[in-house]
Structure formats: structure tokens, C-alpha cells
Design an enzyme around this catalytic site. Sequence first.
Site, PDB file in Angstrom:
ATOM      1  N   ASP A 153      29.210  37.982  15.129  1.00  0.00           N
ATOM      2  CA  ASP A 153      28.468  38.181  16.368  1.00  0.00           C
ATOM      3  C   ASP A 153      26.988  38.182  16.020  1.00  0.00           C
ATOM      4  O   ASP A 153      26.596  38.470  14.876  1.00  0.00           O
ATOM      5  CB  ASP A 153      28.856  39.503  17.040  1.00  0.00           C
ATOM      6  CG  ASP A 153      28.171  39.669  18.392  1.00  0.00           C
ATOM      7  OD1 ASP A 153      28.481  38.891  19.312  1.00  0.00           O
ATOM      8  OD2 ASP A 153      27.308  40.562  18.519  1.00  0.00           O
ATOM      9  N   GLU A 163      22.915  39.244  17.582  1.00  0.00           N
ATOM     10  CA  GLU A 163      22.026  39.838  18.580  1.00  0.00           C
ATOM     11  C   GLU A 163      20.759  38.995  18.595  1.00  0.00           C
ATOM     12  O   GLU A 163      20.308  38.523  17.534  1.00  0.00           O
ATOM     13  CB  GLU A 163      21.707  41.290  18.245  1.00  0.00           C
ATOM     14  CG  GLU A 163      22.924  42.206  18.155  1.00  0.00           C
ATOM     15  CD  GLU A 163      23.697  42.334  19.449  1.00  0.00           C
ATOM     16  OE1 GLU A 163      23.100  42.069  20.522  1.00  0.00           O
ATOM     17  OE2 GLU A 163      24.886  42.691  19.406  1.00  0.00           O
ATOM     18  N   HIS A 196      27.386  46.346  20.949  1.00  0.00           N
ATOM     19  CA  HIS A 196      26.065  45.723  20.948  1.00  0.00           C
ATOM     20  C   HIS A 196      25.332  45.929  19.628  1.00  0.00           C
ATOM     21  O   HIS A 196      24.101  45.904  19.585  1.00  0.00           O
ATOM     22  CB  HIS A 196      25.214  46.209  22.121  1.00  0.00           C
ATOM     23  CG  HIS A 196      25.751  45.770  23.454  1.00  0.00           C
ATOM     24  ND1 HIS A 196      25.957  44.451  23.762  1.00  0.00           N
ATOM     25  CD2 HIS A 196      26.152  46.492  24.534  1.00  0.00           C
ATOM     26  CE1 HIS A 196      26.450  44.366  24.987  1.00  0.00           C
ATOM     27  NE2 HIS A 196      26.592  45.586  25.471  1.00  0.00           N
ATOM     28  N   ASP A 240      30.477  44.554  17.086  1.00  0.00           N
ATOM     29  CA  ASP A 240      31.143  43.600  17.978  1.00  0.00           C
ATOM     30  C   ASP A 240      32.020  42.628  17.198  1.00  0.00           C
ATOM     31  O   ASP A 240      33.074  42.205  17.690  1.00  0.00           O
ATOM     32  CB  ASP A 240      30.098  42.829  18.787  1.00  0.00           C
ATOM     33  CG  ASP A 240      29.463  43.691  19.866  1.00  0.00           C
ATOM     34  OD1 ASP A 240      29.908  44.841  20.035  1.00  0.00           O
ATOM     35  OD2 ASP A 240      28.511  43.231  20.521  1.00  0.00           O
TER      36      ASP A 240
END
Length: 703
Positions: free
Chosen positions: A517, A519, A658, A663
Site C-alpha cells: 500500500d 500513502e 491509513h 493497510d
Amino acid sequence: MMRLPAPATRGALFVSVLCVAVAMATGLASWFALQPATRAMLLADARFALIPLLGLGAVALIGVGTHRLLLRHVGMVPRLTHALELLRETNPSLRLTDEAPQEIVRSINALAEYFQHRLGTVETSIQEATDALARERDLLAALLAQLRDAVLVCGEDGRILLYNPVAHDMLSRDQYGYVGLGRTVFTLFRRSVILHCLERLSERQARGESAEVRTTISTRDGRFLHARFTPLAEGSLRGFFLSMTPAEFPEQEERRPQEAASHTANDAMLRATHARAALALAREHPDMAAEDRADLERLAEAETLRLGEDLSTLRQLQKEERRRRWPLEEVPPDTLCDALRRRLEPIAEATVAVEIDPEVEWIRAESYVLSAGLRFVAAHARQQLNAQLFRIRLSRFDTDYVALDLQWQGMPIPADTWATWEEERVQSGDGALPYTLRQVARRHEGESWPLEEAGARWLLASAPVPPRTEASARSEVAQAIERPPRPEFMDFDLYPTGGAAAEHERPLRELIYTAFDTETTGLAPDNGDEIIAIGAIRVVQGRILSREVFESLVHSRQPIGIESRRVHGFSPAMLAEAPRAEAVLPQFARFCEDTVLLAHNAAFDLRFLERQGGPMGLQFDHPVLDTLLLSALLYPEGEGHQLEAIAARTGVSVVGRHTALGDAIVTAEIFVRLIPMLEAKGIETLGDALDASKKTWYARLRY
């Protein structure tokens, strides 16, 4: 995000519209069935305007009632089906609420309570057996952890099945590869070196010799290791066991040979001084008596002889020290020539003839390094000297050395050309070795030079023939037969059983995944938004490897958007000391190489990787599975396919939401629980999952 109605909802809506159409058609047919006089009389009545309104109300009531009835009783079938699949395959603690009438909900929930109780009883028995097995595995892990050698157990395809902490600490380097279950050993060492050692191992096994190969190999970052290859061939297992130690020795162990060499060198200097003094004295006194001059000459001659002996001893000590530091393998001449011939024929583009003098017995050599040297000379000879029809010849040079000649038809090697070649790094099949051509000869305790005819010669140290009597051969065979089997507690569940099937045809349970994942600074990669964090974890054949993770912040030149900051909480100060994407993305690419990528809403993350990794030459062209698409595929009646919603349905705890690694872990756990449900729908292979995912509505999303 706009969503299409679920199939059951669309079906109920279609039937409702159909009922409304039938009602309206019936009303119109009844109207036109009346006599014209009757229709005229009704139209003349002032209350006639109420009839159409009542008709429309009745039609609307029929439509709404039909829709709600169908949605309640027909639409509950797929909802119940999926809820039962979740309960059976993934989340036994799931309980129904409003998926069906309360009588049905109560009955199913009571059945679920009984199922969970029975499942708990079975799981308790399984857990007890698993705990016993885990204790034995922990014992093995503890034993491996105590070994000072680095240990890798690999399958025949080079995949790592088992490793100890020493191997992980010694070999894992961000720039050169990682040690981990399911990873390939070829990312740590050159493929050609490993394959060559395995060929040697097979040859030794075929001849009935001791099934091990000892050699010195180098890592991708140039460190040397003493390596020992042994076969892994118990039952159906095929592969090899590789143990390694650094090619360095403590100072205390080096002291004895160094002291001997130092004493010998001092003696040599002393004898040279004595001889020089005797000669100087004879020159200074030309009128010296003949008897005294004869004494000085005898002294000089004796010291010169002893000087030669000291130099010979010093040379032998240097050889022994080199052998101790960089041991060579003792090989029979036919085995060595076969290995050299196989390496040369792709360069020669023809059959390479081999000639072995009967006087040549065993040779001390490192066949991979030697074959790389011969390939290097053969390639240069073809390009620069038009060499053709190569031939390898082994002959006795003297009592200590064997001459290895590489001959060809074409021009001989000019002296200046050979001098240039000697200073070049030797190229192997997959990179440059840390040796020049001159060092290849020194590595074998000899030297090399061009022949007067077309060719080159290497001197190789000869080795005594190892004693092998019939009794010792019988003893080795008996020992092999009586050897106890490997302990049953060794866990080789990772061993590949799918054969050589194409990746898309392999079952989902057999694949290796990288769940990841990101960000980001915002939601628009095409407008300059960038990655500010990456997290990943490996899933190997249905097992989440909690110790094999990747996590890094990424310094961004793009300001973080307010909305994004509210989601993940990263501030510019938190990223000030983070490495840039140019350093992080190549490391992440190495972490996930040769795996299937796994993400939630993967199109979003992949678009960022494509935008930032493309200019660096990185291609994330792995197969990709998306838990968003898989959820939409498995649960079309679901209220949502957000990560939290899927986690709730599958019974996965959401921790660290998050954050990139948090995640990624949730995505991995969800996917592991979705595998049985996919299999129940006939989606068993990677190709099945990819094809089915493409048919979902969410697959149309683009970023």
C-alpha cells in the site's frame, strides 16, 4: 464513487416495471373495449378526471409493492448465499441481522452457533497437534539460530525453503537482494556460479563420490564466502543445502604461517648478506692467498644454495597460505574438461575437441573461474583473431603442474595483445568476475602465456589421486543406506509441487504475493502528487510472513494536500529526513520481484508507481490482484467494498489504518481469507482470478 445496482436489485426493478407495464396495458385495453357512447358519457362526467389519477395510483402501488416484495424475498437469496459462504469459509463468528425475515435469521444464527461450537472443538484438536509440531519446529529453529554458519535450504528451482538468522544478516542487502522464504538464491549470487556448482554436485553423485562441493563464491556486492553444497534428496524433495562462512580468518589463526614466512624471509636476507660480504671481501683483496679465496668461494656458494632453498620454502609457504584462504577443488581431468567444453561451445559455436594425456591424473582447480577465463580468451580470439575449431588439451608439464592448452585454427596471439587481455576483468555469463585474466592463473597457483602456435596455456597444480579402496566404497554405500531419515518436524510446506506450469495456470494457494500500500500527497498522480510512504508484506503459499516486510517513508518535493494529511497524518517535518523516491523505489522493486502484487484499489497505487518509477527505468509489470475487485466479484450484494467493510465481513481486525504497512497487512489477511471463497466459485488459478476481476464494474476505474 458511483455504483451500479446489485443484480438482485436490478432484477426486482425489472419485474416491478414489467408489472406496471402490464397494469397500464390492461387499463388501456379496458378503455378501448368500451363502446364509443359509453366512453363519450364517461368523458362528459366531471368526476372522470379522478379515474386516471386512481389508475396511476394503483399502478404505482403495484410497482412499489412488487419491487419491495421481490427485493425482500427474492433479493435475500444471494445475500443469504454469500453470508453463509462467509460463515462457512472465512468468519464463523458472523451473525445475520436483516438479510432475511427474522424467523429465517434466527434459525440460521442458531445453526451458526452450533457450527462454530463444533468447529471450535475440531480446531482445539488441530491446535494441540499444531502446538506439538510448532515446538519441534521451534527446536529446529533454535538449533539453526545457534549455528555460526549461514544456512540456506533451496529447492531445485533455487527458491529458498529455509534459512537461519545468520544467513539473513550476512546476505540481505537493500541494493543487492533479500533473503526470505520463496525468494530465489539467484538474486544473492550469480546464477551461472550456482548452476555450475550444482552440475558438479550431480557429477559427483553420479560417480558415487562424496556428495558435496566446496568452493569459494562471491555475493552480488563482491564479498567472498566459503561455500559447501550438499544435495537435498530425501523422499520427494529435490534441492540443495548451502552453508557459508566468510572467506576471512581470525588473526590468531594466521599468525603461525605468517611467522614461519617471516622467519624464512629473515634467513634468506641473512644468507644473501653473507654471500654478498664474501664476494665483496674477495674483490677488496685481490692478492689474497689461494686457500683463503677458495674458502670464501665455498662460503658464498653454500649461502647461495641455502638462499635458493629459503626462497623455495617461502614460495611453498605462500602457496599453502593461499590454499588455506582460497581452497581449490580436486577434480579428475575428464570432469574438468567436460565442464570447460560445455562452457566453451556456446562461444565456439561448434563442437570443442578434448584431448587428455594418460599421465594426467587429478587437478586442483576452481572450474567455474577457470572456465570463465577460457571463455574470455575464446571470445576475444574469435572477435580479434578469427579463431575457429577450438580444442582443449591436458598434458603433464612437470611433477607439480599440468598444462592446459586452449588451441584453435587462426592467428596466434601477439605479445602486446596478450598483455592487454591479461589486465582485463574476466566476463562470465552474467557479469564480470573479480579477477583479471592474470589473476585467474595466480588463483590456480600457476601462470599463463600465449603459445607460439594459435592458442594459450595455463599451468594448473596437480593433485594426488585420492585413495579409494573397495572396502571404503562399500563402507560409504552402507553408511548411505543406514543413514536415518531427516527429522519429520522439518517444515517443507513451501516446497513447490506445481511443476513447471505457467504462472497464470498455478493455483492461488501456491503463489508468492507482495501485499502493498502507498500513502500519497494527494489523489492526482498526473498533476504531480507523489508517494510519501510505502509498506509491504510477503504472502507465501497462503502464509503471511510477518518478519518479511518492507516499510519506508519517502521524501517528497510536492506539498501534502490538506485532505490527504487529514487521512494519513503525515506532515512535511516527518518526511524531512526520509530518503527520496530514487532510493526507495528501486529497493521496493527488488523486494517484490518475482511475485504477484496484491493491493486494495490497486489501480491507484500502480499509477503512482508507474509515474515515479518509469523515469528510473523501473517497470512494475507483475501480475496484480485487487481485493476491491475480488470483493465485488464475491459479494455483489454487499453494501460496500471499502477495506474496512471487507475486513468486517471476513473477520479481519483493522490495525494501523491509513498507514502503508498497516493497510498492506490488512489486505494480505483479507486475501488469505478470500482464497477459499474464490475456490468455491471455481476460481482456482491466477488466470481465473485475473479474468474474473476484469469483468467487474470496478475494473473500469482509471487514475
